[in-house]
Design an enzyme around this catalytic site. Structure first.
Site, PDB file in Angstrom:
ATOM      1  N   HIS A  21       7.117   6.682  -0.804  1.00 29.07           N
ATOM      2  CA  HIS A  21       7.289   6.249  -2.192  1.00 29.07           C
ATOM      3  C   HIS A  21       8.203   5.026  -2.274  1.00 29.07           C
ATOM      4  CE1 HIS A  21       5.455   9.678  -4.460  1.00 29.07           C
ATOM      5  NE2 HIS A  21       5.500  10.173  -3.241  1.00 29.07           N
ATOM      6  N   ASP A 112       9.457   5.872 -10.402  1.00 27.30           N
ATOM      7  CA  ASP A 112       8.376   6.538  -9.672  1.00 27.30           C
ATOM      8  C   ASP A 112       7.666   7.535 -10.577  1.00 27.30           C
ATOM      9  OD1 ASP A 112       7.156   8.707  -7.842  1.00 27.30           O
ATOM     10  OD2 ASP A 112       7.685   7.134  -6.428  1.00 27.30           O
ATOM     11  N   THR A 134       2.155   5.530  -6.592  1.00 24.82           N
ATOM     12  CA  THR A 134       2.033   5.223  -5.167  1.00 24.82           C
ATOM     13  C   THR A 134       0.733   5.755  -4.571  1.00 24.82           C
ATOM     14  OG1 THR A 134       3.315   7.210  -4.633  1.00 24.82           O
ATOM     15  CG2 THR A 134       4.521   5.132  -4.800  1.00 24.82           C
ATOM     16  N   GLN A 336       5.225   0.457  12.265  1.00 27.39           N
ATOM     17  CA  GLN A 336       3.779   0.551  12.059  1.00 27.39           C
ATOM     18  C   GLN A 336       3.118  -0.792  11.780  1.00 27.39           C
ATOM     19  OE1 GLN A 336       1.767   4.046  10.580  1.00 27.39           O
ATOM     20  NE2 GLN A 336       1.149   2.916   8.755  1.00 27.39           N
ATOM     21  N   ASN A 355      -0.303   4.547   1.683  1.00 23.20           N
ATOM     22  CA  ASN A 355       0.374   3.399   2.290  1.00 23.20           C
ATOM     23  C   ASN A 355      -0.282   3.013   3.612  1.00 23.20           C
ATOM     24  OD1 ASN A 355       2.229   3.165   0.236  1.00 23.20           O
ATOM     25  ND2 ASN A 355       3.848   4.268   1.293  1.00 23.20           N
ATOM     26  N   SER A 356      -0.546   3.998   4.469  1.00 21.93           N
ATOM     27  CA  SER A 356      -1.181   3.707   5.756  1.00 21.93           C
ATOM     28  C   SER A 356      -2.571   3.114   5.565  1.00 21.93           C
ATOM     29  CB  SER A 356      -1.271   4.985   6.599  1.00 21.93           C
ATOM     30  OG  SER A 356       0.008   5.387   7.042  1.00 21.93           O
ATOM     31  N   GLU A 359      -2.155  -0.498   4.429  1.00 21.62           N
ATOM     32  CA  GLU A 359      -1.669  -1.343   5.515  1.00 21.62           C
ATOM     33  C   GLU A 359      -2.785  -1.666   6.504  1.00 21.62           C
ATOM     34  OE1 GLU A 359       2.918   0.353   5.284  1.00 21.62           O
ATOM     35  OE2 GLU A 359       1.680   0.829   7.030  1.00 21.62           O
ATOM     36  N   ASP A 375      -3.704  13.432  -1.591  1.00 18.25           N
ATOM     37  CA  ASP A 375      -4.753  12.457  -1.896  1.00 18.25           C
ATOM     38  C   ASP A 375      -5.566  12.031  -0.681  1.00 18.25           C
ATOM     39  OD1 ASP A 375      -2.560  11.209  -0.723  1.00 18.25           O
ATOM     40  OD2 ASP A 375      -2.810   9.346  -1.842  1.00 18.25           O
ATOM     41  N   GLN A 376      -5.203  12.514   0.499  1.00 23.93           N
ATOM     42  CA  GLN A 376      -5.777  11.985   1.736  1.00 23.93           C
ATOM     43  C   GLN A 376      -7.291  12.180   1.870  1.00 23.93           C
ATOM     44  OE1 GLN A 376      -3.224  13.860   4.637  1.00 23.93           O
ATOM     45  NE2 GLN A 376      -1.389  13.076   3.592  1.00 23.93           N
TER      46      GLN A 376
END
Length: 457
Positions: A21, A112, A134, A336, A355-356, A359, A375-376
């Protein structure tokens, strides 16, 4: 716009104290500071040591999230966040008064989205309020429709697919997974992120228009959302912010030198990078074992992030064979962005956290999707079927991936016609991500328009 007007406009950021976050919020703060605004980030006192804020235009304040002894451990997520809100509100009032006294009154609080009744809290304090999300717009649409009662999470027995506005047809395995654990009402809390958006002054999402065009349009028909991403360091995208090379926050210590040195010795596109995020992922021993042997049986070099609390799940046989074949480097943490942008990386095995995902997409790296929770699964759906930049490892009957499937999916991404197509698509999305953040790009324009409205309000 005159620099003096910008410098008198003060934005205070209130992140949720978790790396996933804080990192994107930090990037937004840095970009606004570079554009001339006065920025203050309010940090939980317990994690200030993890922050590396060197930008002189970013100020920090600390508040403690400690619970008093009489508080105990709240029995639900709503009760827990209610206590947090009360403590934050009380301490923010003092911070805002301090800023006024020092001649820097705060014009806007960016909070947030996980904090309950954020906008109400901001307005009670006499300041404009902007929730910061996020997760993706697609996931926002899913959570909101669930809040409206149009679907249930977890899904009802017998449900095979769900059709929602702006979202591609979702299978049962594409819906968010909520492993409630301590808080049985966690999903209810996630839905409550949308409770006061009609009162918000701005609403920010870490995405960009071409990435989620229909989803962003649908959310915009409900509330005035603003796409401001992808929020990763500028030197990996538009290169407008000098020396902006990292997020400035790490909850874990990375051995940067050994990671990069190991990668430098490998051929271009020959390494699989595997990481399942900054939060303990609680993969079972069998699951970890299948992933481990799948990586080894793929015959590709790999660098695998396994946080210390999970390392005991790796069998001695696997560790011995990985060392003997000199195929893998197992680290407790690594930088990362530096790894994903390294020429030797050919694919990213990921839990599909937002985020991943952002990216990897922004750096043009195709993915092997192993979604776990929250959420994945929905992010994995978009990675595979919408953006077409990855493959998803199928889950076996016992809810565990199989090593053969893991190895085959890695090979699909790393070689052959499928791999070529995925790499081509990934490079296309990389170009669009850069375009969004460049001067005059969609997200850059959105940020400039937001600044103009805030300064003139």
């Amino acid at each position: 716009m005159e620099r003096e007007m910008l410098s008198k406009t003060h934005i205070m950021f209130i992140p949720f104290p978790a790396q996933g976050h804080m990192s994107p919020m930090m990037q937004f703060a840095k970009r606004l500071a570079w554009k001339g605004l006065r920025i203050t980030i309010v940090l939980p006192a317990q994690i200030r040591d993890f922050m590396q804020i060197t930008n002189p235009l970013i100020n920090t304040e600390c508040i403690s999230f400690d619970f008093d002894k009489d508080d105990g451990m709240p029995y639900s997520m709503q009760a827990y966040m209610g206590v947090v809100k009360l403590k934050v509100t009380n301490k923010l009032s003092d911070l805002l008064e301090k800023q006024r006294t020092n001649g820097y009154p705060v014009n806007l609080l960016v909070v947030d989205s996980l904090y309950p009744s954020r906008v109400e809290m901001c307005h009670q304090l006499g300041v404009k309020g902007a929730p910061f999300f996020t997760h993706s717009c697609a996931v926002g649409a899913i959570y909101y429709n669930a809040r409206l009662g149009k679907l249930k999470i977890p899904p009802e027995e017998g449900l095979t697919s769900v059709s929602l506005p702006s979202i591609p047809l979702l299978g049962r395995d594409d819906l968010p997974i909520i492993r409630t654990g301590t808080f049985p009402d966690l999903f209810e809390h996630l839905g409550n992120q949308f409770s006061d958006l009609d009162k918000a002054d701005w609403i920010f999402f870490n995405t960009f228009d071409k990435l989620e065009n229909e989803e962003a349009k649908w959310l915009s028909s409900q509330w005035p959302i603003t796409s401001i991403g992808p929020l990763i360091p500028s030197m990996y995208l538009d290169k407008q912010l000098p020396n902006d090379k990292d997020n400035g926050i790490n909850f874990y210590k990375a051995d940067v030198g050994s990671c990069i040195k190991w990668l430098d010795a490998k051929d271009p596109g020959s390494v699989v990078y595997a990481s399942f995020g900054s939060v303990k992922h609680n993969l079972g021993d069998d699951y970890m074992d299948e992933v481990a042997w799948g990586l080894l049986h793929s015959k590709y070099h790999f660098i695998w992030v396994v946080i210390e609390s999970e390392r005991t799940k790796l069998s001695s046989d696997f560790l011995a064979e990985a060392e003997a074949e000199e195929k893998g480097l197992i680290v407790s943490w690594c930088p990362q962005l530096q790894v994903l942008s390294h020429k030797s990386i050919g694919s990213f095995m990921t839990h599909c956290g937002w985020n991943s995902t952002v990216e990897a997409l922004s750096l043009g790296v195709p993915m092997v999707a192993l979604p776990q929770q929250f959420d994945q699964p929905a992010n994995a759906k978009y990675i595979v079927d919408v953006w077409q930049i990855g493959v998803r490892v199928p889950i076996g009957e016992e809810g565990v991936v199989l090593r053969g499937e893991v190895a085959n999916c890695i090979k699909d991404v790393m070689e052959g016609e499928i791999g070529d197509e995925l790499r081509g698509n990934a490079l296309k999305w990389k170009g669009l991500a850069v375009e969004a953040m460049e001067k005059g790009g969609s997200s850059d324009k959105n940020i400039d328009e937001f600044i103009s409205k805030l300064v003139s309000s």
